[in-house]
Write an enzyme that holds these catalytic residues in place. Structure first.
Site, PDB file in Angstrom:
ATOM      1  N   ASP A 271       0.913  -0.954  -0.092  1.00 41.06           N
ATOM      2  CA  ASP A 271       0.052  -0.059  -0.132  1.00 41.06           C
ATOM      3  C   ASP A 271       0.757   1.234  -0.055  1.00 41.06           C
ATOM      4  O   ASP A 271       1.915   1.304   0.932  1.00 41.06           O
ATOM      5  CB  ASP A 271      -0.644   0.183   1.196  1.00 41.06           C
ATOM      6  CG  ASP A 271      -1.623   1.326   1.292  1.00 41.06           C
ATOM      7  OD1 ASP A 271      -2.525   1.418   0.392  1.00 41.06           O
ATOM      8  OD2 ASP A 271      -1.653   1.897   2.280  1.00 41.06           O
TER       9      ASP A 271
ATOM     10  N   GLU B 265      -1.783  -1.122  -5.734  1.00 40.98           N
ATOM     11  CA  GLU B 265      -2.999  -0.408  -6.257  1.00 40.98           C
ATOM     12  C   GLU B 265      -2.675   0.189  -7.564  1.00 40.98           C
ATOM     13  O   GLU B 265      -1.426   0.599  -7.715  1.00 40.98           O
ATOM     14  CB  GLU B 265      -3.267   0.765  -5.070  1.00 40.98           C
ATOM     15  CG  GLU B 265      -3.602   0.595  -3.969  1.00 40.98           C
ATOM     16  CD  GLU B 265      -3.375   1.591  -3.225  1.00 40.98           C
ATOM     17  OE1 GLU B 265      -4.571   2.410  -2.576  1.00 40.98           O
ATOM     18  OE2 GLU B 265      -2.391   1.860  -2.621  1.00 40.98           O
TER      19      GLU B 265
ATOM     20  N   CYS C 132     -11.991  -5.262   6.534  1.00 44.57           N
ATOM     21  CA  CYS C 132     -10.997  -5.777   7.605  1.00 44.57           C
ATOM     22  C   CYS C 132     -10.499  -7.074   7.049  1.00 44.57           C
ATOM     23  O   CYS C 132     -11.074  -7.774   6.478  1.00 44.57           O
ATOM     24  CB  CYS C 132     -12.033  -6.348   8.832  1.00 44.57           C
ATOM     25  SG  CYS C 132     -11.054  -7.352   9.975  1.00 44.57           S
TER      26      CYS C 132
ATOM     27  N   CYS D 237     -11.445 -10.643   8.647  1.00 41.63           N
ATOM     28  CA  CYS D 237     -12.798 -11.299   8.572  1.00 41.63           C
ATOM     29  C   CYS D 237     -13.411 -10.774   7.312  1.00 41.63           C
ATOM     30  O   CYS D 237     -14.384 -11.503   7.080  1.00 41.63           O
ATOM     31  CB  CYS D 237     -13.456 -10.973   9.895  1.00 41.63           C
ATOM     32  SG  CYS D 237     -14.023  -9.357  10.241  1.00 41.63           S
TER      33      CYS D 237
ATOM     34  N   CYS E 154     -11.773  -3.567  14.364  1.00 41.83           N
ATOM     35  CA  CYS E 154     -13.048  -4.178  13.570  1.00 41.83           C
ATOM     36  C   CYS E 154     -14.047  -4.363  14.547  1.00 41.83           C
ATOM     37  O   CYS E 154     -13.886  -5.091  15.277  1.00 41.83           O
ATOM     38  CB  CYS E 154     -12.454  -5.360  12.626  1.00 41.83           C
ATOM     39  SG  CYS E 154     -14.096  -6.196  12.022  1.00 41.83           S
TER      40      CYS E 154
ATOM     41  N   CYS F  17     -14.928  -8.693  14.269  1.00 45.21           N
ATOM     42  CA  CYS F  17     -14.113  -9.656  14.829  1.00 45.21           C
ATOM     43  C   CYS F  17     -12.883  -8.928  15.908  1.00 45.21           C
ATOM     44  O   CYS F  17     -12.413  -9.857  16.659  1.00 45.21           O
ATOM     45  CB  CYS F  17     -13.205 -10.451  13.800  1.00 45.21           C
ATOM     46  SG  CYS F  17     -11.882  -9.367  13.075  1.00 45.21           S
TER      47      CYS F  17
ATOM     48  N   ASP G 160      -2.685   1.347   7.184  1.00 41.45           N
ATOM     49  CA  ASP G 160      -1.825   0.951   5.927  1.00 41.45           C
ATOM     50  C   ASP G 160      -1.499  -0.725   5.854  1.00 41.45           C
ATOM     51  O   ASP G 160      -1.596  -0.923   4.616  1.00 41.45           O
ATOM     52  CB  ASP G 160      -0.634   1.937   5.786  1.00 41.45           C
ATOM     53  CG  ASP G 160      -0.685   3.324   5.868  1.00 41.45           C
ATOM     54  OD1 ASP G 160      -1.972   3.625   5.525  1.00 41.45           O
ATOM     55  OD2 ASP G 160       0.041   4.040   6.271  1.00 41.45           O
TER      56      ASP G 160
END
Ligand SMILES: [Zn+2]
Length: 379
Positions: free
Chosen positions: A182, A276, A329, A332, A348, A351, A358
């Site tokens: 990222d 990306e 997330c 999960c 999250c 979970c 990042d």
């Protein structure tokens, strides 16, 4: 496989003179051909006369000084113009081919090797068509056969040559590793293995110096304007302009070093690198210096990474820019909605995993990249 090697050149005063003349002739021919193509097109629209594409040779009679320089350099101007037109036809939004300006900070020309017209002599000289061998600093060995050379002069008056060679590149051994990356705001990049790479400190420092120097440059321009002086005749402005150009060069060098090391390390250690896709139009609209430097830096990095992966038999997978890498997330798969850039860490609600923003994004990019890879493998 074509590989470029860049070296510093140290031309003598008459040699530098000749190089500057060559840049000028190439520019001249390029602009003449561009002008004639525009005129031919106009005529074609009015009278239906077929478009005849101009060639460099046709100008030699009217401008005899063109005969003094390397004719292959002039031919390359023709190829460059053709490439500029093709690029424009394919991406009209990128704009019509532009005139080459004498004032552009970087000037260059390209020439081709024909049976040894370009060669390294005695390890310290570069042989080029139409001139005495030029001193070269050969800090690394050339590999393969020389195809062409591009000679350039930077804003601060340094000369370089980029020698393009045809060479065999051995694929690197496979490691079985897949990594997600990222491109960050606070750090240069975060990786799915939990590590982060920072922008090197010296690069950040030089960027700060550049911002200051540029502010000073605009003050000098304003001052000259107030006093009704031309910028060309304002000594303080000119001194500052050279300082700014030097800092730009320094940043470019530091950035290149850093990016070459990081991209080599990545293709050495991983087989598939998921990244990306950058939002290029969005990037161009951003006028803030620090950000725009960062943006340029990312796209340059990705192109290095991509060509190295290609050389060494590795893969770079690009994940679409609409993929919500920072909303999911990675543990999960719960989608937690948009997050402002100031949120560096979150938990999250589904979970309970706590994420570094990042690193989490890079893990999602890895998962999505693998998904895309499997999809294309099935087709
Ligand atoms: Zn979760």
């Amino acid at each position: 496989m074509l590989k470029a090697f860049k070296f510093r050149l140290y031309p003598s005063a008459p040699q530098a003179d000749f190089l500057v003349r060559s840049f000028g002739c190439v520019r001249k021919v390029y602009n003449l051909m561009l002008n004639d193509r525009i005129e031919a097109y106009k005529k074609h629209r009015e009278t239906g006369e077929p478009i005849k594409l101009p060639t460099p040779a046709q100008y030699k009679k009217e401008y005899p000084f063109l005969k003094e320089v390397d004719s292959l350099a002039l031919c390359n101007a023709q190829l460059h113009l053709k490439a500029a037109y093709n690029h424009f036809f394919r991406h009209p939004s990128s704009g019509f081919p532009k005139w080459k300006s004498r004032k552009h900070p970087v000037q260059s020309y390209t020439t081709n090797n024909q049976n040894g017209t370009i060669a390294i002599v005695a390890g310290r000289y570069l042989k080029l068509p139409k001139m005495e061998p030029v001193r070269i600093k050969l800090h690394r060995q050339l590999q393969g056969q020389i195809k062409s050379a591009t000679i350039s002069r930077t804003a601060t008056g340094k000369y370089f040559v980029s020698i393009l060679c045809e060479t065999k590149v051995e694929a690197k051994t496979l490691t079985g590793s897949v990594i997600g990356m990222d491109l960050g705001v606070t750090s240069f990049a975060a990786f799915s293995d939990g590590t982060k790479v920072q922008n090197p400190k010296h690069l950040v420092k030089t960027s700060d110096r550049l911002s200051k120097a540029q502010r000073k440059l605009s003050r000098r321009a304003l001052q000259a304007q107030k006093e009704g002086r031309l910028l060309a005749g304002s000594r303080n402005y000119q001194k500052q302009r050279i300082l700014v150009a030097k800092l730009h060069e320094k940043i470019a060098n530091q950035r290149n070093d850093f990016q070459n090391k990081l991209s080599t390390e990545l293709v050495n250690n991983h087989d598939v690198i998921c990244v990306e896709t950058l939002n290029v139009t969005g990037l161009v609209r951003n006028h803030r210096l620090a950000r725009s430097l960062q943006d340029v830096s990312w796209s340059a990095f990705l192109s290095k990474l991509t060509y190295k992966a290609e050389w060494y038999g590795k893969q770079v997978i690009r994940v679409g820019r609409w993929f919500p890498s920072s909303q999911l997330c990675s543990a999960c798969g719960h989608r937690d909605g948009k997050k402002g850039l100031h949120i560096r860490e979150w938990s999250c609600p589904s979970c309970g995993t706590t994420h570094d923003r990042d690193v989490n994004a890079s893990r999602n990019i890895r998962t999505e990249g693998l998904h895309l890879l499997n999809e294309t493998a099935q087709i």
